[in-house]
Design a protein around this motif. Structure first.
Motif, short mmCIF file in Angstrom:
data_model
loop_
_atom_site.label_atom_id
_atom_site.label_comp_id
_atom_site.label_asym_id
_atom_site.label_seq_id
_atom_site.Cartn_x
_atom_site.Cartn_y
_atom_site.Cartn_z
N THR A 66 -77.17 9.69 -5.86
CA THR A 66 -78.01 10.53 -6.72
C THR A 66 -78.62 9.70 -7.83
O THR A 66 -79.83 9.78 -8.09
CB THR A 66 -77.17 11.68 -7.32
OG1 THR A 66 -76.53 12.40 -6.27
CG2 THR A 66 -78.04 12.63 -8.13
N LYS A 67 -77.80 8.88 -8.48
CA LYS A 67 -78.29 8.01 -9.55
C LYS A 67 -79.32 7.01 -9.03
O LYS A 67 -80.21 6.59 -9.77
CB LYS A 67 -77.13 7.26 -10.19
CG LYS A 67 -76.16 8.14 -10.97
CD LYS A 67 -74.99 7.31 -11.50
CE LYS A 67 -74.00 8.19 -12.25
NZ LYS A 67 -72.81 7.39 -12.71
N LYS A 98 -79.96 15.69 -10.39
CA LYS A 98 -81.28 15.09 -10.60
C LYS A 98 -82.28 15.77 -9.66
O LYS A 98 -82.37 16.99 -9.64
CB LYS A 98 -81.23 13.58 -10.42
CG LYS A 98 -80.30 12.90 -11.43
CD LYS A 98 -80.36 11.41 -11.34
CE LYS A 98 -79.40 10.77 -12.34
NZ LYS A 98 -79.80 11.03 -13.74
N LYS A 99 -83.00 15.00 -8.84
CA LYS A 99 -83.96 15.60 -7.91
C LYS A 99 -83.44 15.62 -6.46
O LYS A 99 -84.17 15.98 -5.54
CB LYS A 99 -85.28 14.83 -7.97
CG LYS A 99 -85.99 14.92 -9.32
CD LYS A 99 -87.30 14.16 -9.30
CE LYS A 99 -88.00 14.26 -10.65
NZ LYS A 99 -89.30 13.51 -10.65
N ALA A 100 -82.18 15.23 -6.29
CA ALA A 100 -81.62 15.14 -4.94
C ALA A 100 -81.29 16.52 -4.37
O ALA A 100 -80.93 17.44 -5.10
CB ALA A 100 -80.37 14.27 -4.95
N TYR A 128 -86.13 3.44 -5.55
CA TYR A 128 -84.71 3.47 -5.27
C TYR A 128 -84.00 2.28 -5.93
O TYR A 128 -84.47 1.15 -5.86
CB TYR A 128 -84.46 3.46 -3.75
CG TYR A 128 -85.15 4.62 -3.07
CD1 TYR A 128 -84.67 5.92 -3.21
CD2 TYR A 128 -86.31 4.43 -2.32
CE1 TYR A 128 -85.31 7.00 -2.61
CE2 TYR A 128 -86.95 5.50 -1.72
CZ TYR A 128 -86.45 6.78 -1.86
OH TYR A 128 -87.09 7.85 -1.27
N ASN A 129 -82.86 2.56 -6.57
CA ASN A 129 -82.11 1.55 -7.30
C ASN A 129 -81.20 0.79 -6.33
O ASN A 129 -80.12 1.26 -5.97
CB ASN A 129 -81.28 2.22 -8.40
CG ASN A 129 -80.64 1.21 -9.34
OD1 ASN A 129 -80.18 0.16 -8.90
ND2 ASN A 129 -80.62 1.53 -10.63
N SER A 181 -73.80 -2.16 -4.88
CA SER A 181 -72.45 -1.96 -5.44
C SER A 181 -71.61 -1.06 -4.53
O SER A 181 -70.42 -1.30 -4.33
CB SER A 181 -72.54 -1.37 -6.84
OG SER A 181 -73.04 -2.32 -7.76
N LEU A 182 -72.23 -0.01 -3.99
CA LEU A 182 -71.51 0.87 -3.07
C LEU A 182 -71.09 0.11 -1.81
O LEU A 182 -69.96 0.28 -1.32
CB LEU A 182 -72.39 2.07 -2.69
CG LEU A 182 -72.55 3.18 -3.72
CD1 LEU A 182 -73.56 4.21 -3.25
CD2 LEU A 182 -71.21 3.87 -4.00
#
Length: 334
Positions: A33-34, A72-74, A248-249, A255-256
């Motif tokens: 989401t972030k 958020k917008k998800a 997209y970050n 990290s995931l």
């Protein structure tokens, strides 16, 4: 417009029997989401499974508990297999629940699927329809199915390359059928498997389509998924950032992968192999490779000869006990 859907918690679950651990399930949903992903699939709905450490949920309410407070917008979805979750298990929508349900089914399950789709729509969820092995439908069969689906006003219908051998022209062929029949506000999705390493090529080709319709592209972290796996989330997100706009970050995505997904890969690998290439080449279910390699030491040449021996009508269906029996009969005849 292209939207990216991450299905790690659902399709990636085939690797871990959906055991990610509660904290990891919540973190994956929250971090995606972030990272600004448009749609996030939190897992499967299954009326017979109740385990908080798995991304399989006995109820819609349970699936909704892993969604972050700030969406958020998800949009958050869960998948329902028509044999594992029934129309009577679909509770009416309430604020705070998942936004939509993806109904997945094989061609021989269409009647069950239509009942399930109808209930999902009536209950107030966004309906997403996933006809498995799309390439198994003739043009007439597919058009008839889509015309029935249109009556339910779905939010999206996906082209599903279940066995990983659909090429770019075939993808466009089925897209055009959908594009000509679906209402303008209905999204078209694409879910791929990487048996022939076509996932990236096919996904990138969707960006070239001259259409006003929104397209959903499915992907999973590090391609995590059954057999040859899926389109990699990090690859298609990077392609989007470079060719459309920076959205997209990727730092969060990496990290995931580093913290959760790659450690799983080191213990239970997935991805392209000659065995999964051969299941795609002979239009067979990838589980023929999964089941045999988990039981026998089968050379690539011998596996190919075994696939050649399977009658065409049996290639798309695969059960472990039947596969082992068929292989032992094949060895006996040799």
């Amino acid at each position: 417009m292209i939207k990216l859907l991450d299905c790690t918690l659902r399709d990636g679950g085939y690797i871990t029997n959906w055991f990610f651990g509660r904290e990891n399930i919540i973190r994956i949903a929250e971090d995606l989401t972030k990272a600004n992903f448009d749609l996030i699939e939190v897992g499967y709905l299954n009326k017979d499974v109740n385990d908080k450490d798995k991304s399989i949920f006995q109820t819609i309410e349970a699936a909704s508990e892993v969604i972050p407070g700030d969406r958020k917008k998800a949009e958050f979805l869960a998948m329902a297999d028509v044999d594992q979750f029934l129309p009577e298990n679909v509770m009416d929508y309430k604020p705070g629940y998942i936004d939509g349900i993806r109904v997945v089914f094989y061609k021989h399950q269409i009647e069950k699927a239509m009942k399930m789709c109808k209930r999902v729509a009536e209950a107030g969820y966004k309906l997403f329809v996933q006809p498995m092995v799309t390439i198994d439908y003739t043009e007439i069969e597919y058009a008839r199915l889509i015309d029935d689906i249109v009556e339910l006003k779905p939010s999206g219908v996906s082209i599903v390359d279940s066995f990983g051998y659909m090429n770019r022209s075939e993808l466009k062929y089925y897209f055009d059928i959908l594009d000509s029949r679906l209402e303008e506000n209905c999204m078209i999705g694409f879910h791929s498997h990487n048996n022939m390493q076509l996932s990236v090529l096919n996904a990138e080709s969707l960006f070239e389509y001259d259409t006003k319709r929104t397209i959903i592209v499915d992907a999973s972290l590090y391609g995590m998924g059954r057999g040859a796996g899926n389109l990699n989330t990090e690859l298609i997100a990077n392609f989007y950032n470079q060719n459309v706009k920076h959205k997209y970050n990727l730092g969060i995505v990496i990290s995931l992968i580093s913290d959760i997904i790659y450690p799983i890969y080191q213990e239970r690998s997935w991805g392209y192999s000659p065995y999964f290439f051969l299941t795609a080449y002979y239009h067979c279910h990838p589980n023929y490779a999964t089941y045999l390699l988990g039981t026998y030491d089968v050379t690539i040449n011998e596996f190919e000869r075994f696939l050649q021996s399977i009658a065409p009508e049996r290639r798309v269906k695969c059960r472990k006990d039947t596969t082992i029996q068929m292989y032992e009969e094949f060895i006996g005849k040799k």
